[in-house]
Design a protein around this motif. Structure first.
Motif, PDB file in Angstrom:
ATOM      1  N   SER A 112       0.828  -1.205   0.000  1.00  0.00           N
ATOM      2  CA  SER A 112       0.000   0.000   0.000  1.00  0.00           C
ATOM      3  C   SER A 112       0.863   1.255   0.000  1.00  0.00           C
ATOM      4  CB  SER A 112      -0.945   0.003   1.205  1.00  0.00           C
ATOM      5  OG  SER A 112      -0.230   0.043   2.419  1.00  0.00           O
ATOM      6  N   ALA A 113       2.006   1.209   0.695  1.00  0.00           N
ATOM      7  CA  ALA A 113       2.890   2.372   0.723  1.00  0.00           C
ATOM      8  C   ALA A 113       3.472   2.650  -0.659  1.00  0.00           C
ATOM      9  CB  ALA A 113       4.023   2.148   1.725  1.00  0.00           C
ATOM     10  N   TYR A 114       3.904   1.606  -1.337  1.00  0.00           N
ATOM     11  CA  TYR A 114       4.478   1.821  -2.670  1.00  0.00           C
ATOM     12  C   TYR A 114       3.421   2.336  -3.639  1.00  0.00           C
ATOM     13  CZ  TYR A 114       6.924   1.086  -7.072  1.00  0.00           C
ATOM     14  OH  TYR A 114       7.494   1.283  -8.307  1.00  0.00           O
ATOM     15  N   ALA A 115       2.236   1.732  -3.615  1.00  0.00           N
ATOM     16  CA  ALA A 115       1.166   2.163  -4.518  1.00  0.00           C
ATOM     17  C   ALA A 115       0.784   3.617  -4.260  1.00  0.00           C
ATOM     18  CB  ALA A 115      -0.053   1.256  -4.354  1.00  0.00           C
ATOM     19  N   GLU A 116       0.692   4.001  -2.998  1.00  0.00           N
ATOM     20  CA  GLU A 116       0.327   5.382  -2.659  1.00  0.00           C
ATOM     21  C   GLU A 116       1.401   6.367  -3.110  1.00  0.00           C
ATOM     22  OE1 GLU A 116      -2.116   8.425  -0.907  1.00  0.00           O
ATOM     23  OE2 GLU A 116      -2.490   6.361  -1.562  1.00  0.00           O
TER      24      GLU A 116
ATOM     25  N   ASN B 131      -9.466   6.389  -1.051  1.00  0.00           N
ATOM     26  CA  ASN B 131      -8.086   5.959  -1.322  1.00  0.00           C
ATOM     27  C   ASN B 131      -7.974   4.493  -1.713  1.00  0.00           C
ATOM     28  OD1 ASN B 131      -6.945   8.459  -0.905  1.00  0.00           O
ATOM     29  ND2 ASN B 131      -6.454   8.067   1.245  1.00  0.00           N
ATOM     30  N   GLN B 132      -8.815   4.067  -2.657  1.00  0.00           N
ATOM     31  CA  GLN B 132      -8.720   2.690  -3.110  1.00  0.00           C
ATOM     32  C   GLN B 132      -7.415   2.476  -3.885  1.00  0.00           C
ATOM     33  OE1 GLN B 132     -12.612   0.933  -4.524  1.00  0.00           O
ATOM     34  NE2 GLN B 132     -13.114   3.088  -4.703  1.00  0.00           N
ATOM     35  N   THR B 133      -6.848   1.273  -3.734  1.00  0.00           N
ATOM     36  CA  THR B 133      -5.628   0.961  -4.460  1.00  0.00           C
ATOM     37  C   THR B 133      -5.913   0.920  -5.955  1.00  0.00           C
ATOM     38  OG1 THR B 133      -4.783  -0.338  -2.614  1.00  0.00           O
ATOM     39  CG2 THR B 133      -3.783  -0.722  -4.763  1.00  0.00           C
ATOM     40  N   LEU B 134      -5.091   1.597  -6.726  1.00  0.00           N
ATOM     41  CA  LEU B 134      -5.292   1.672  -8.165  1.00  0.00           C
ATOM     42  C   LEU B 134      -4.753   0.420  -8.853  1.00  0.00           C
ATOM     43  CD1 LEU B 134      -4.343   5.395  -8.856  1.00  0.00           C
ATOM     44  CD2 LEU B 134      -6.597   4.422  -8.449  1.00  0.00           C
ATOM     45  N   SER B 135      -5.191   0.223 -10.079  1.00  0.00           N
ATOM     46  CA  SER B 135      -4.729  -0.915 -10.868  1.00  0.00           C
ATOM     47  C   SER B 135      -3.274  -0.725 -11.273  1.00  0.00           C
ATOM     48  CB  SER B 135      -5.585  -1.052 -12.130  1.00  0.00           C
ATOM     49  OG  SER B 135      -5.349   0.050 -13.006  1.00  0.00           O
ATOM     50  N   LEU B 136      -2.655  -1.823 -11.702  1.00  0.00           N
ATOM     51  CA  LEU B 136      -1.281  -1.742 -12.191  1.00  0.00           C
ATOM     52  C   LEU B 136      -1.191  -0.814 -13.408  1.00  0.00           C
ATOM     53  CD1 LEU B 136      -0.268  -5.490 -11.835  1.00  0.00           C
ATOM     54  CD2 LEU B 136       0.670  -3.567 -10.541  1.00  0.00           C
TER      55      LEU B 136
ATOM     56  N   ALA C 286      -3.068   1.844 -14.044  1.00  0.00           N
ATOM     57  CA  ALA C 286      -3.134   3.234 -13.585  1.00  0.00           C
ATOM     58  C   ALA C 286      -1.833   3.659 -12.915  1.00  0.00           C
ATOM     59  CB  ALA C 286      -4.308   3.409 -12.631  1.00  0.00           C
ATOM     60  N   LEU C 287      -1.257   2.779 -12.102  1.00  0.00           N
ATOM     61  CA  LEU C 287       0.004   3.110 -11.433  1.00  0.00           C
ATOM     62  C   LEU C 287       1.135   3.293 -12.447  1.00  0.00           C
ATOM     63  CD1 LEU C 287      -0.197   0.700  -8.360  1.00  0.00           C
ATOM     64  CD2 LEU C 287      -0.465   3.196  -8.343  1.00  0.00           C
ATOM     65  N   ALA C 288       1.166   2.433 -13.461  1.00  0.00           N
ATOM     66  CA  ALA C 288       2.188   2.566 -14.500  1.00  0.00           C
ATOM     67  C   ALA C 288       2.035   3.896 -15.228  1.00  0.00           C
ATOM     68  CB  ALA C 288       2.096   1.401 -15.479  1.00  0.00           C
ATOM     69  N   GLY C 289       0.796   4.275 -15.536  1.00  0.00           N
ATOM     70  CA  GLY C 289       0.561   5.541 -16.213  1.00  0.00           C
ATOM     71  C   GLY C 289       0.946   6.731 -15.364  1.00  0.00           C
ATOM     72  N   LEU C 290       0.621   6.684 -14.085  1.00  0.00           N
ATOM     73  CA  LEU C 290       0.958   7.789 -13.183  1.00  0.00           C
ATOM     74  C   LEU C 290       2.464   7.919 -13.005  1.00  0.00           C
ATOM     75  CD1 LEU C 290      -1.894   7.247 -10.624  1.00  0.00           C
ATOM     76  CD2 LEU C 290      -1.436   9.405 -11.808  1.00  0.00           C
ATOM     77  N   ARG C 291       3.145   6.787 -12.894  1.00  0.00           N
ATOM     78  CA  ARG C 291       4.602   6.880 -12.747  1.00  0.00           C
ATOM     79  C   ARG C 291       5.226   7.454 -14.012  1.00  0.00           C
ATOM     80  NH1 ARG C 291       9.097   2.167 -11.940  1.00  0.00           N
ATOM     81  NH2 ARG C 291       8.433   1.782 -14.078  1.00  0.00           N
TER      82      ARG C 291
ATOM     83  N   ILE D 180      -5.103  13.416 -11.372  1.00  0.00           N
ATOM     84  CA  ILE D 180      -5.280  12.316 -12.321  1.00  0.00           C
ATOM     85  C   ILE D 180      -5.842  11.093 -11.600  1.00  0.00           C
ATOM     86  CG2 ILE D 180      -4.129  10.705 -13.884  1.00  0.00           C
ATOM     87  CD1 ILE D 180      -1.984  12.878 -14.307  1.00  0.00           C
ATOM     88  N   ALA D 181      -5.242  10.766 -10.452  1.00  0.00           N
ATOM     89  CA  ALA D 181      -5.672   9.573  -9.709  1.00  0.00           C
ATOM     90  C   ALA D 181      -7.141   9.669  -9.311  1.00  0.00           C
ATOM     91  CB  ALA D 181      -4.797   9.395  -8.475  1.00  0.00           C
TER      92      ALA D 181
END
Length: 381
Positions: A129-133, A212-217, A219-224, A247-248
């Motif tokens: 959860s920390a990494y995703a956030e 604060n739901q965990t986003l999909s992989l 979405a996380l890839a796009g945000l990074r 964006i999130a």
């Protein structure tokens, strides 16, 4: 109502343990208990996240402590409630002794039986959860494999040491709860928290949105990728982070989205690092195995490959080009439109805190591109 008739509870987190939902319940006055009324401290930004107050107790600066206590004084004096709740995960880095002494000096009747409450998520879940956030908000641009050793080294997973300072300062007034569904009242952190605050197992909580739901992989890839692009263009965190959060917020989660999982090497590293801490936590706070078996069970649920947020793993070449086009457009608009967009962003956060509808048409061209990115990141792989 005098201070002697009030019970003060300071809620200190830990991060990603339902804190936002607890604060939303306070902001919108959603708690009903037969044992009395609950009042949460609400900041000038209409938020029950007492960030500036909490930061006043980081370290031992008397001026910052006085400023924090000054913010609280009107609320403490006027709140017509039996239970006062001061909440922020930023308290987790406060100096507990300084906090306690400040209340003893200014509000001795409240300090006499004040409580501090924290929730802790099991080590593997906390790591994920920390990494995703941090990816979601743009706090880290690293791959998971590069980030994990730094996260372990900073002590975030060393619960027994971090919480011991609170127990030393507050004794039995410090309450630690495991953030495990089977351990929470009704399987819910909000119900669990307010049932303990009020001493009412039947406490009722009004309807809350999912926070604060965990986003999909994807979405996380796009945000990074967006944050890396902006960082390489020289855009600092004070601008990147609000953009990324916006964006999130525009991403629509789906039940079948693929979520982050850990490979066997990462799980083994976490288990080896945290085994003693899990046992110490169980012995000191729960009196039975809770975190140790949770850690052991997670090591048997390894993903087949390491966590990977490479853009091309989730986006077609055409979609990758679209991501970069939107990022480039936002970059080109920042110099002229940042002030206007950021005012919209701040107002939107205040409206969300109050549970009010958001102006979907505001924010200008910057917001249009950010919303388009959110929709793009919501698509299935």
């Amino acid at each position: 109502m005098s201070s002697a008739e009030k019970q003060l509870v300071i809620h200190i987190g830990d991060p990603k343990t339902g804190t936002s939902s607890i604060q939303r319940a306070l902001q919108n006055d959603l708690i009903t208990s037969r044992n009395g009324k609950v009042s949460g401290f609400i900041s000038g930004r209409s938020s029950a996240n007492a960030v500036t107050v909490a930061r006043g107790f980081h370290g031992r600066d008397p001026e910052r402590v006085r400023a924090a206590m000054k913010q609280l004084a009107p609320w403490i004096a006027t709140a017509q409630a039996e239970f006062l709740v001061l909440s922020s995960e930023f308290f987790i880095d406060a100096t507990p002794g300084v906090l306690k002494r400040a209340f003893l000096r200014r509000h001795p009747s409240l300090a006499a039986d004040m409580q501090v409450m924290a929730y802790a998520r099991p080590h593997v879940g906390r790591t994920l959860s920390a990494y995703a956030e941090r990816v979601k908000c743009g706090y880290t641009l690293r791959s998971f494999s590069d980030w994990l050793p730094h996260f372990i080294a900073d002590g975030s997973l060393n619960y027994s040491t971090r919480f011991q300072k609170w127990r030393e300062a507050f004794g039995d007034g410090f309450i630690l709860r495991p953030f495990l569904r089977e351990e929470l009242r009704n399987g819910d952190a909000v119900a669990d928290f307010f049932s303990i605050v009020t001493g009412d197992p039947e406490v009722a909580v009004g309807n809350l949105p999912h926070e604060n739901q965990t986003l999909s992989l994807r979405a996380l890839a796009g945000l990074r990728a967006f944050n890396r692009y902006m960082n390489e263009a020289g855009i600092q965190g004070r601008q990147r982070i609000p953009l990324s959060r916006s964006i999130a917020r525009a991403v629509t989660p789906h039940p079948l989205d693929s979520k982050p999982e850990l490979d066997q090497d990462s799980l083994t590293l976490i288990a080896r690092t945290c085994a003693a801490d899990a046992q110490a936590l169980d012995a000191a706070y729960f009196g039975r195995p809770v975190f140790a078996p949770a850690l052991e069970q997670m090591t048997t649920r390894a993903a087949g490959k390491p966590l990977d947020l490479a853009l091309d793993a989730y986006f077609t070449p055409a979609e990758q080009a679209e991501v970069m086009q939107h990022a480039s457009a936002v970059l080109g608009l920042l110099e002229a439109d940042w002030g206007r967009w950021h005012e919209y962003y701040a107002n939107t956060r205040a409206q969300l805190n109050l549970g009010l509808p958001v102006n979907a048409e505001g924010g200008g061209q910057i917001q249009t591109h950010l919303s388009d990115l959110g929709r793009l990141f919501s698509l299935p792989v």
